[in-house]
Design a protein around this motif. Structure first.
Motif, short mmCIF file in Angstrom:
data_model
loop_
_atom_site.label_atom_id
_atom_site.label_comp_id
_atom_site.label_asym_id
_atom_site.label_seq_id
_atom_site.Cartn_x
_atom_site.Cartn_y
_atom_site.Cartn_z
N CYS A 1 0.82 -1.21 0.00
CA CYS A 1 0.00 0.00 0.00
C CYS A 1 0.86 1.26 0.00
O CYS A 1 0.52 2.26 -0.66
CB CYS A 1 -0.92 0.00 1.22
N MET A 2 1.96 1.22 0.73
CA MET A 2 2.85 2.38 0.78
C MET A 2 3.45 2.68 -0.60
O MET A 2 3.59 3.83 -1.00
CB MET A 2 3.95 2.16 1.81
N LYS A 3 3.80 1.61 -1.32
CA LYS A 3 4.35 1.80 -2.67
C LYS A 3 3.33 2.48 -3.58
O LYS A 3 3.70 3.30 -4.44
CB LYS A 3 4.77 0.45 -3.25
N GLU A 4 2.06 2.16 -3.38
CA GLU A 4 1.01 2.73 -4.22
C GLU A 4 0.63 4.15 -3.80
O GLU A 4 0.37 5.01 -4.65
CB GLU A 4 -0.23 1.84 -4.16
N GLU A 5 0.59 4.39 -2.51
CA GLU A 5 0.01 5.63 -1.99
C GLU A 5 1.01 6.73 -1.70
O GLU A 5 0.66 7.91 -1.72
CB GLU A 5 -0.80 5.33 -0.71
N PHE A 6 2.27 6.38 -1.40
CA PHE A 6 3.24 7.40 -0.98
C PHE A 6 3.85 8.08 -2.20
O PHE A 6 4.07 7.45 -3.23
CB PHE A 6 4.35 6.77 -0.14
N LEU B 1 6.32 3.28 11.53
CA LEU B 1 5.00 2.67 11.37
C LEU B 1 5.03 1.24 11.91
O LEU B 1 5.97 0.48 11.64
CB LEU B 1 4.60 2.63 9.89
N ASN B 2 3.98 0.87 12.63
CA ASN B 2 3.80 -0.49 13.12
C ASN B 2 2.74 -1.20 12.28
O ASN B 2 1.69 -0.63 12.01
CB ASN B 2 3.38 -0.47 14.60
N TYR B 3 3.00 -2.43 11.88
CA TYR B 3 2.03 -3.16 11.05
C TYR B 3 1.43 -4.37 11.77
O TYR B 3 0.56 -5.05 11.22
CB TYR B 3 2.67 -3.63 9.74
N SER B 4 1.86 -4.67 13.00
CA SER B 4 1.41 -5.90 13.65
C SER B 4 0.02 -5.79 14.27
O SER B 4 -0.73 -6.77 14.31
CB SER B 4 2.41 -6.33 14.72
N SER B 5 -0.34 -4.61 14.75
CA SER B 5 -1.53 -4.51 15.60
C SER B 5 -2.81 -4.15 14.86
O SER B 5 -3.90 -4.22 15.43
CB SER B 5 -1.29 -3.50 16.73
N CYS B 6 -2.70 -3.74 13.59
CA CYS B 6 -3.90 -3.35 12.82
C CYS B 6 -4.31 -4.48 11.87
O CYS B 6 -3.47 -5.08 11.20
CB CYS B 6 -3.63 -2.09 12.00
N ILE C 1 -5.09 -0.85 5.04
CA ILE C 1 -5.39 -0.28 3.72
C ILE C 1 -5.91 1.15 3.86
O ILE C 1 -5.42 2.08 3.20
CB ILE C 1 -6.40 -1.16 2.95
N GLU C 2 -6.90 1.34 4.72
CA GLU C 2 -7.49 2.67 4.88
C GLU C 2 -6.51 3.63 5.53
O GLU C 2 -6.42 4.80 5.13
CB GLU C 2 -8.77 2.56 5.72
N LYS D 1 -3.93 4.85 3.06
CA LYS D 1 -4.55 5.80 2.14
C LYS D 1 -4.62 7.19 2.76
O LYS D 1 -4.29 8.19 2.11
CB LYS D 1 -5.95 5.32 1.76
N ARG D 2 -5.05 7.26 4.00
CA ARG D 2 -5.14 8.55 4.69
C ARG D 2 -3.76 9.18 4.83
O ARG D 2 -3.58 10.38 4.60
CB ARG D 2 -5.76 8.36 6.08
N LEU D 3 -2.79 8.35 5.20
CA LEU D 3 -1.43 8.86 5.37
C LEU D 3 -0.86 9.31 4.03
O LEU D 3 -0.21 10.38 3.94
CB LEU D 3 -0.57 7.75 5.98
N GLY D 4 -1.09 8.52 2.99
CA GLY D 4 -0.60 8.89 1.66
C GLY D 4 -1.19 10.20 1.17
O GLY D 4 -0.49 11.02 0.54
N LYS D 5 -2.45 10.43 1.48
CA LYS D 5 -3.10 11.69 1.08
C LYS D 5 -2.38 12.88 1.70
O LYS D 5 -2.07 13.86 1.00
CB LYS D 5 -4.56 11.67 1.53
N VAL D 6 -2.07 12.81 2.98
CA VAL D 6 -1.38 13.90 3.66
C VAL D 6 0.03 14.07 3.10
O VAL D 6 0.47 15.20 2.82
CB VAL D 6 -1.32 13.66 5.19
#
Length: 381
Positions: free
Chosen positions: A288-293, A350-355, A361-362, A365-370
């Protein structure tokens, strides 16, 4: 910041939390009853400061199988999480003005634990293979008050970087030459998603200089607060004295319950389930980061652990951007906190284990927008 990200509408990648849905709740219910039925009086009584012997045996066996060490139960002290051991290390080694060396960047919790003893913390530069030993050599040659170096060679917090085996060997050559104690913190070592386990620094230690810290918080349940120190005999005595003087012992019943779980269940099978979930979430987040950032924003691709480390263009400030992210209901940890010397604000963790997957995904997207807005404004300026 912590108050803000507690809001239910915010997707938080800020914590270093394990996935709570993976905790073995039903199994631990049975284990709790079994421990009380079989050894209730002992389980509810005081016990030795060094820790429950069967659990220490389990810990030694796991270290030897996963980290290529050669240790046994007498080398181990059970602590109330590895954070307690970090505090003890400061108590044992540091006086005001002494020097602690660490990776650049380094784990915030360790830096705060050492801070209580008022040392000077100096960063050693790192690259994608770990700490740069030539830079370490220079620092040791020019500073005579270095009391120890604190490192996380496996899936480092915050960067996710893992030291190569060659780098580990070169590091220990420098350590042996200068005879500087090493605090090797390994909370994430078992969470390897691809590749083979690498030898711990402890396994390469020929001069009794490495103090190894481990924990069950990331592979089992953090609520039990069960960690350990594995250290040379004379140093371990000092850690045990700290334990005796602070809280006497780690929870008797907690130690017995974990030890009984390892007896009755396959903890390796449990860890494999955890790893499969975290690998899936890591892969999803990175995709997702590759797509959104936007271009100009880079990040690490960890082969294990809980974190990826994001680098922004130098003109951007992650603390300032964080405010806008919270307005868009997403959060991270600004990276400046992980640098003792400061002045590096264009990073975040960024942590990816707890979500769960939909939140990842969402949230990205929000982070990439900012980030796209911020990078665009920087380019326009």
């Amino acid at each position: 910041m912590l108050k803000l990200i507690e809001k239910p509408e915010i997707i938080s990648f800020a914590g270093g939390l394990p996935a709570s849905e993976l905790f073995p709740v039903e199994e631990m219910k049975k284990i709790a009853v079994k421990v009380l039925d079989e050894n209730g009086e002992e389980a509810l009584q005081y016990s030795g400061s060094q820790g429950y012997l069967p659990l220490r045996d389990h810990i030694a066996n796991r270290m030897n199988s996963k980290s290529m060490t050669d240790v046994n139960a007498k080398d181990i002290l059970v602590t109330s999480g590895s954070q307690q051991a970090l505090n003890y290390a400061g108590n044992i080694f540091l006086d005001e003005g002494d020097i602690v060396l660490c990776e650049s960047p380094s784990y915030l919790g360790a830096l705060n634990a050492f801070k209580n003893y008022q040392p000077k913390v100096m960063e050693v530069p790192t690259d994608k293979e770990g700490i740069i030993v030539e830079e370490l050599e220079k620092i040791l040659q020019n500073n005579d008050r270095v009391k120890f170096i604190y490192v996380i060679p496996d899936f480092q917090n915050p960067t996710g970087i893992t030291w190569s085996l060659e780098r580990r060997k070169k590091f220990m050559e420098v350590i042996n030459k200068h005879e500087i104690p090493v605090i090797e913190d390994n909370p994430y070592g078992e969470l390897r998603y691809e590749g083979e386990f690498l030898s711990a620094l402890k396994s390469l230690d020929t001069k009794a200089l490495v103090i190894y810290l481990g924990t069950f918080s990331k592979i089992f349940c953090p609520g039990y607060r069960l960690g350990w120190v594995c250290a040379p005999k004379e140093i371990l005595k000092k850690f045990i004295t700290c334990k005796e003087n602070s809280d006497l012992q780690t929870s008797t019943i907690g130690q017995r319950e974990l030890s009984k779980y390892i007896d009755d269940y396959d903890i390796d099978e449990h860890v494999e389930k955890v790893k499969a979930t975290y690998k899936k979430r890591r892969d999803l987040m990175l995709s997702c980061m590759k797509e959104e950032f936007p271009k100009g924003v880079s990040f690490t691709n960890p082969s294990g652990g809980l974190f990826t480390w994001v680098k922004l263009p130098e003109k951007l400030n992650a603390q300032e951007i964080m405010k806008k992210c919270v307005e868009n209901n997403v959060a991270y940890v600004p990276g400046g906190f992980f640098f003792p010397s400061g002045n590096k604000e264009n990073y975040f963790r960024l942590n990816y284990s707890s979500c769960k997957e939909d939140k990842i995904i969402e949230g990205i997207k929000r982070l990439g927008k900012v980030l796209n807005e911020e990078v665009s404004e920087t380019v326009e300026v």
